[in-house]
Design a protein around this motif. Structure first.
Motif, mmCIF file in Angstrom:
data_model
loop_
_atom_site.group_PDB
_atom_site.id
_atom_site.type_symbol
_atom_site.label_atom_id
_atom_site.label_comp_id
_atom_site.label_asym_id
_atom_site.label_seq_id
_atom_site.Cartn_x
_atom_site.Cartn_y
_atom_site.Cartn_z
ATOM 1 N N THR A 1 0.827 -1.212 0.000
ATOM 2 C CA THR A 1 0.000 0.000 0.000
ATOM 3 C C THR A 1 0.863 1.265 0.000
ATOM 4 N N ILE B 1 -1.270 10.805 8.433
ATOM 5 C CA ILE B 1 -2.173 10.531 9.561
ATOM 6 C C ILE B 1 -2.344 9.014 9.651
ATOM 7 N N GLY B 2 -2.005 8.449 10.803
ATOM 8 C CA GLY B 2 -2.054 6.998 11.012
ATOM 9 C C GLY B 2 -0.641 6.464 11.129
ATOM 10 N N ILE C 1 1.612 -1.447 8.700
ATOM 11 C CA ILE C 1 1.441 -1.810 7.295
ATOM 12 C C ILE C 1 1.326 -0.586 6.377
ATOM 13 N N VAL C 2 0.869 0.552 6.915
ATOM 14 C CA VAL C 2 0.725 1.736 6.052
ATOM 15 C C VAL C 2 1.473 2.965 6.590
ATOM 16 N N THR D 1 -3.760 9.126 17.017
ATOM 17 C CA THR D 1 -4.879 9.381 17.946
ATOM 18 C C THR D 1 -4.532 10.405 19.028
ATOM 19 N N ALA E 1 -4.367 7.321 6.591
ATOM 20 C CA ALA E 1 -4.646 5.877 6.732
ATOM 21 C C ALA E 1 -5.162 5.639 8.137
ATOM 22 N N VAL F 1 -6.196 4.192 -4.063
ATOM 23 C CA VAL F 1 -5.092 3.380 -3.537
ATOM 24 C C VAL F 1 -5.360 1.870 -3.686
HETATM 25 P P1 NAD Z 1 -4.926 0.776 11.744
HETATM 26 O O1 NAD Z 1 -6.411 0.512 11.779
HETATM 27 O O2 NAD Z 1 -3.984 -0.247 12.186
HETATM 28 O O3 NAD Z 1 -4.625 2.096 12.565
HETATM 29 C C1 NAD Z 1 -5.285 3.316 12.368
HETATM 30 C C2 NAD Z 1 -4.331 4.449 12.654
HETATM 31 O O4 NAD Z 1 -5.061 5.664 12.639
HETATM 32 C C3 NAD Z 1 -3.669 4.370 14.032
HETATM 33 O O5 NAD Z 1 -2.286 4.534 13.858
HETATM 34 C C4 NAD Z 1 -4.262 5.522 14.824
HETATM 35 O O6 NAD Z 1 -3.313 6.160 15.659
HETATM 36 C C5 NAD Z 1 -4.750 6.455 13.766
HETATM 37 N N1 NAD Z 1 -5.967 7.151 14.154
HETATM 38 C C6 NAD Z 1 -7.143 6.608 14.552
HETATM 39 N N2 NAD Z 1 -8.056 7.587 14.814
HETATM 40 C C7 NAD Z 1 -7.438 8.748 14.569
HETATM 41 C C8 NAD Z 1 -7.845 10.101 14.657
HETATM 42 N N3 NAD Z 1 -9.077 10.432 15.029
HETATM 43 N N4 NAD Z 1 -6.954 11.062 14.345
HETATM 44 C C9 NAD Z 1 -5.695 10.733 13.956
HETATM 45 N N5 NAD Z 1 -5.251 9.461 13.851
HETATM 46 C C10 NAD Z 1 -6.111 8.489 14.162
HETATM 47 O O7 NAD Z 1 -4.543 1.341 10.295
HETATM 48 P P2 NAD Z 1 -4.322 0.645 8.884
HETATM 49 O O8 NAD Z 1 -4.236 -0.829 8.968
HETATM 50 O O9 NAD Z 1 -3.230 1.449 8.306
HETATM 51 O O10 NAD Z 1 -5.704 0.978 8.132
HETATM 52 C C11 NAD Z 1 -6.193 2.292 8.018
HETATM 53 C C12 NAD Z 1 -7.282 2.344 6.986
HETATM 54 O O11 NAD Z 1 -6.726 2.061 5.726
HETATM 55 C C13 NAD Z 1 -8.404 1.334 7.167
HETATM 56 O O12 NAD Z 1 -9.605 1.904 6.732
HETATM 57 C C14 NAD Z 1 -8.021 0.194 6.244
HETATM 58 O O13 NAD Z 1 -9.150 -0.544 5.806
HETATM 59 C C15 NAD Z 1 -7.415 0.975 5.111
HETATM 60 N N6 NAD Z 1 -6.450 0.241 4.276
HETATM 61 C C16 NAD Z 1 -6.630 0.288 2.942
HETATM 62 C C17 NAD Z 1 -5.734 -0.337 2.092
HETATM 63 C C18 NAD Z 1 -5.933 -0.236 0.613
HETATM 64 O O14 NAD Z 1 -5.292 -0.937 -0.133
HETATM 65 N N7 NAD Z 1 -6.768 0.679 0.143
HETATM 66 C C19 NAD Z 1 -4.646 -1.044 2.619
HETATM 67 C C20 NAD Z 1 -4.455 -1.056 4.009
HETATM 68 C C21 NAD Z 1 -5.378 -0.387 4.830
#
Ligand code: NAD
Length: 284
Positions: free
Chosen positions: A139, A162-163, A167-168, A188, A206, A259
């Protein structure tokens, strides 16, 4: 500008097809990706089927290892050991999340780093951090391809991520840093999110919270990459960015069609690169 992921994914897939042909011609085998699916989570099943369909469309073989009842720790580690030793398998992809009770970190660390096509083995993560060539997570590297394809200037840019997931968020921040952006990571506990996002020339999100980023949080003309994927009660898939609002002020990836297609394309690219590295005579 709408940062459509589909033409970028098509370009990557064309390279992948050429790579598959090269491997077949030089070595007489197809790049092979072993896909592990444990448990019966419907979403995971769906993701696996879509990855397999895409693999087949470019000539990558993807034998299934499907265990709806799950596998105990010893059997799972044994399966990974066998796939590591199997010279006809070039990539190993356990569909995450693994069922409860299985130590995901232990499973990932057991995969031979050169077969870790997701780029999340500690060795590959360490290489990324050390600035050495690594298998890059799909990703984040897909996000970089989109930014490059549409001409975003990264050197010296203010980039906000953000995030901070493994993995991302974390790897994408490293990739932006490697391209000489000034990177801020938000999560967060970040106190004033908008204060950071408004400075961003490049904003990557993310999180998994629909509508988190609104137009007033985005600098006009910024490059916005929305990784988020949330299914609304209506059945519609949306990202973390309020697309209708933000697309009026900035360049932004749509969800779906941004993405998502890139993640799948980069997985197949990683598989071909892994096959070429293991069989010898590849590009890298
Ligand atoms: P995760 O769910 O493991 O973590 C979420 C992150 O967001 C955390 O680091 C947290 O600190 C942060 N966060 C949560 N609420 C927040 C807020 N209000 N303000 C700021 N930061 C905040 O994350 P992930 O596995 O990277 O997934 C994130 C999103 O991306 C999900 O919706 C997932 O489905 C999507 N995703 C999509 C793809 C794709 O190929 N399109 C691939 C991977 C993940």
């Amino acid at each position: 500008m709408i940062l459509d992921g589909n033409p970028v994914a098509e370009r990557v897939l064309a390279e992948v097809r050429a790579g598959v042909a090269r491997v077949r011609e030089r070595h007489g085998v197809a790049p092979t990706l072993a896909v592990l699916l444990l448990g019966n989570d419907p979403a995971s099943g769906l993701y696996v089927r879509s990855k397999k369909r895409m693999a087949a469309s470019v000539g990558i073989t993807s034998p299934d290892y499907v265990y709806p009842e799950g596998l105990d720790r010893a059997a799972l580690l044994d399966l990974i050991d066998r796939l590591n030793a199997d010279r006809t398998v070039h990539g190993i992809l356990p569909q995450l999340p693994l069922p409860k009770g299985i130590d995901e970190d232990e499973v990932i660390a057991r995969i031979a780093p050169e077969k870790d096509v997701d780029g999340i083995h500690p060795v590959n993560m360490g290489r990324l951090l050390g600035g050495q060539p690594a298998v890059l997570p799909c990703t984040p590297s897909g996000c970089m391809e989109i930014l490059d394809h549409y001409g975003a200037k990264l050197e010296g840019a203010e980039a906000v991520m953000i995030g901070r997931s493994r993995i991302v968020g974390k790897p994408l921040a490293q990739l932006l840093l490697a391209r000489h952006a000034t990177v801020t990571m938000c999560h967060t506990r970040t106190r004033d999110l908008a204060d950071h996002t408004r400075r961003a020339d490049v904003l990557c999100v993310a999180v998994g919270r629909a509508g988190l980023v609104t137009a007033d949080m985005v600098k006009p003309g910024a490059w916005v990459v929305d990784v988020g994927n949330t299914r609304l009660p209506s059945g519609q898939w949306v990202g973390d960015v309020d697309f209708p609002g933000v697309s009026h002020v900035a360049h932004v990836t749509p969800v779906p069609g941004g993405v998502g297609p890139m993640t799948r394309a980069m997985l197949l690219r990683n598989t071909v690169l892994a096959a070429e590295r293991q069989l010898g005579g590849g590009l890298r």
